[in-house]
Scaffold this active site. Structure first.
Site, PDB file in Angstrom:
ATOM      1  N   ASP A 162       0.831  -1.195   0.000  1.00 34.91           N
ATOM      2  CA  ASP A 162       0.000   0.000   0.000  1.00 34.91           C
ATOM      3  C   ASP A 162       0.877   1.261   0.000  1.00 34.91           C
ATOM      4  OD1 ASP A 162      -2.722   1.177   0.406  1.00 34.91           O
ATOM      5  OD2 ASP A 162      -1.789   1.921   2.242  1.00 34.91           O
TER       6      ASP A 162
ATOM      7  N   GLU B 161       1.834   0.019  -4.855  1.00 31.77           N
ATOM      8  CA  GLU B 161       0.830   1.000  -5.268  1.00 31.77           C
ATOM      9  C   GLU B 161       1.529   2.336  -5.529  1.00 31.77           C
ATOM     10  OE1 GLU B 161      -3.470   2.753  -3.751  1.00 31.77           O
ATOM     11  OE2 GLU B 161      -1.847   2.515  -2.298  1.00 31.77           O
TER      12      GLU B 161
END
Length: 612
Positions: A324, A353
């Protein structure tokens, strides 16, 4: 009376010299790791005043941070066999406490585990919203927020058992890997269902199950020759993380002092003209007020995160990470973290990400990027997420009046820039995820879903789909994230219908599911899609044609974005069609004769496996 007083004094003296050890992290480790150094963190009242000793295992370093309640002991486990040993804590020559610690035996070939790749199709799900397999743990006394399915942003009760119960459904669909959003404990008072604000990174949230349950999920997947991807968060923890009450060091998190909001401008990370102020607030600022930003420049923090990641890989037998907010981390720190993991597991895959809207900027973050090399940077990250393709998919199928640069040409232009990536087959491609608009909300017509999924299933890269879309599930992001994270129908006791079975699905849901199942299962064995080259043709009249091919297989893909049928002159594609006289259209399972013309219906796709 004197004897009683002596006994009380003896007990008090013993208590005063015993060490209070509240936490030991990692809780255990493994022998035979490539990096033989292990840093054990002990936490307890004034524990730093004691000196550790271990018989037969060299202690390389003992670090006492500014907070006396922490002690970091670095061991050399080289040539140490699996088994238990004692960590002794002494006050001078006096033994204060002995702690049992264990090095476990690694699974055979653990270091050579194969990560997910372009041969896989990833099924992304949110465990709280997928299925409730164990209602007894919907709420738990150890965590604050209780189940309330009426709240879009509340806990709904989905859990690990619910995933296990429906693995047959996911396998039938054609997915070969599961990416679940985080499962570690999140003790926020509200909105804890997404679990990105973690309060204990060595513990599965008890409302999802136990560590053993998660390990069992991996085993169940591996029995089906499927893979498990862990959603790892290096950038931040939750404000309720147990360390936040008693930080090891002031700079364990980024302080301004206290909270400072990120500006989210990730371009500052490579902008040669960026101010230091903007650069710092992007990288060091907190994602939100409830997510303190971790300082990967601090060697203790970086090592803690590295060991935690490796611990989960070994313990749960993982096949990959999705990380993330990858590009919000300290650039150098996250590159070291990534390299440490891939050094330990050379075939393990990690997708970061990097939510940017420019391909050069995204390619900057992939391992061995020549763009990153301009600034002397290498992230060591194997996989980035193709957000520009996602951006294009969000627009192209609803363009009513195409122009020079709008309409299906946007897909073509996205792939023009493939040369920027050092490893184009190793990027994650998707039409949607848990943070974006639902594809079926944007495109309520089934035909547009067909176009989007055909594209995702046949272009280069690692395809990822989002739970529920395969049955036509919708959700309006304008109403809040809860609406794009709806409960999967049939996942809860008392649900009126269940979309997990053909009998339980409506005719419309089965239309979506059956199309998806046919396409995704065909993809499993399509080597040209997994590892082939691409030739694409400039779209004409909103018809996009491309070929994927190896020496043994050629696949022709046609996307017609018109509301009317079109006829293609095949002479234009002779460089790819030469020698082929027919093909099998896999969506309709029909034979196609390759003459001078080829007709395609309105808003339709064709996937033709060519034959001589």
């Amino acid at each position: 009376m004197k004897k009683v007083l002596l006994l009380i004094c003896s007990v008090l003296i013993c208590a005063s010299v015993m060490a209070q050890i509240d936490r030991v992290e990692p809780p255990f480790w493994w022998s035979g790791m490539q990096n033989t150094q292990l840093q054990v963190m002990l936490y307890g009242k004034d524990i730093a005043k004691y000196s550790p000793e271990i018989k037969g295992i060299p202690i390389i370093d003992v670090h006492r941070p500014e907070n006396p309640n922490y002690l970091f002991i670095t061991l050399d486990t080289k040539e140490v066999k699996a088994g238990a040993f004692e960590i002794l804590l002494k006050d001078g020559n006096k033994l204060v406490e002995s702690l049992d610690y264990e090095l476990r035996e690694r699974k055979p070939n653990s270091a050579q585990r194969q990560g997910y790749d372009a041969s896989d199709l990833i099924y992304l799900l949110m465990p709280d919203r997928f299925a409730n397999g164990n209602p007894a743990i919907d709420s738990h006394p150890d965590v604050v927020e209780k189940v309330d399915r009426k709240l879009d942003g509340g806990r709904h009760g989905g859990d690990i058992q619910g995933i296990i119960d429906h693995l047959d459904y996911i396998e039938e669909l054609g997915a070969t890997a599961i990416w679940s959003t985080p499962l570690c404990e999140d003790n926020d008072e509200k909105y804890s269902y997404h679990t990105y604000a973690q309060s204990d990174v060595y513990k599965i949230d008890p409302r999802f199950g136990t560590n053993e349950d998660y390990k069992r999920l991996a085993a169940e997947l591996h029995q089906r020759d499927m893979k498990l991807i862990f959603d790892y968060v290096t950038n931040h923890w939750g404000i309720t993380h147990w360390m936040m009450k008693d930080l090891p060091t002031y700079d364990w998190i980024h302080q301004f002092p206290g909270y400072g909001q990120t500006n989210y401008r990730m371009t500052t990370q490579m902008d040669p003209n960026a101010s230091q102020y903007d650069f710092r607030y992007c990288m060091d600022g907190w994602f939100v007020k409830t997510m303190p930003d971790l300082n990967q420049k601090n060697p203790l923090v970086l090592n803690y995160l590295t060991q935690n990641a490796i611990w989960w890989i070994e313990y749960a037998d993982l096949d990959g990470f999705r990380v993330d907010t990858y590009s919000f981390n300290d650039k150098e720190g996250i590159a070291k973290w990534t390299k440490a993991i891939t050094d330990e597991y050379p075939n393990f895959n990690i997708a970061g990400e990097v939510w940017m809207h420019d391909q050069a900027q995204m390619a900057y973050w992939q391992k061995d990027s020549q763009i990153g090399a301009i600034q002397g940077y290498n992230s060591n990250l194997p996989t980035v997420m193709d957000f520009t393709l996602h951006d294009a998919i969000m627009e192209v199928f609803k363009v009513e009046k195409p122009t020079w640069n709008t309409g299906i040409i946007q897909l073509y232009e996205n792939f023009v820039n493939d040369f920027l990536y050092p490893d184009i087959n190793n990027i994650l491609i998707f039409a949607e995820n848990h943070d974006t608009p639902r594809i079926n909300e944007l495109y309520p017509n089934f035909e547009d879903y067909q176009l989007a999924m055909t594209l995702i299933a046949t272009v280069r890269g690692i395809p990822q789909i989002y739970y529920g879309s395969e049955i036509g599930m919708k959700g309006d992001k304008n109403k809040g994230d809860g609406d794009i994270r709806r409960d999967f129908p049939g996942g809860w006791q008392g649900d009126v219908t269940s979309a997990f079975t053909a009998k339980g699905r409506s005719a419309e849901q089965n239309k979506y599911f059956n199309f998806s199942k046919k396409l995704f299962n065909w993809r499993k064995n399509a080597k040209a899609i997994h590892q082939g080259k691409t030739t694409q043709y400039v779209p004409e009249e909103e018809v996009y044609v491309y070929f994927r091919y190896t020496s043994d297989q050629t696949v022709m893909v046609i996307l017609n974005n018109n509301k009317t049928s079109k006829s293609l002159s095949l002479e234009r594609f002779v460089e790819n069609l030469g020698g082929y006289t027919k093909g099998r259209e896999i969506l309709t399972d029909t034979e196609i004769k390759l003459g001078k013309q080829l007709a395609i219906g309105p808003k339709a796709s064709m996937v033709i496996e060519l034959e001589k």
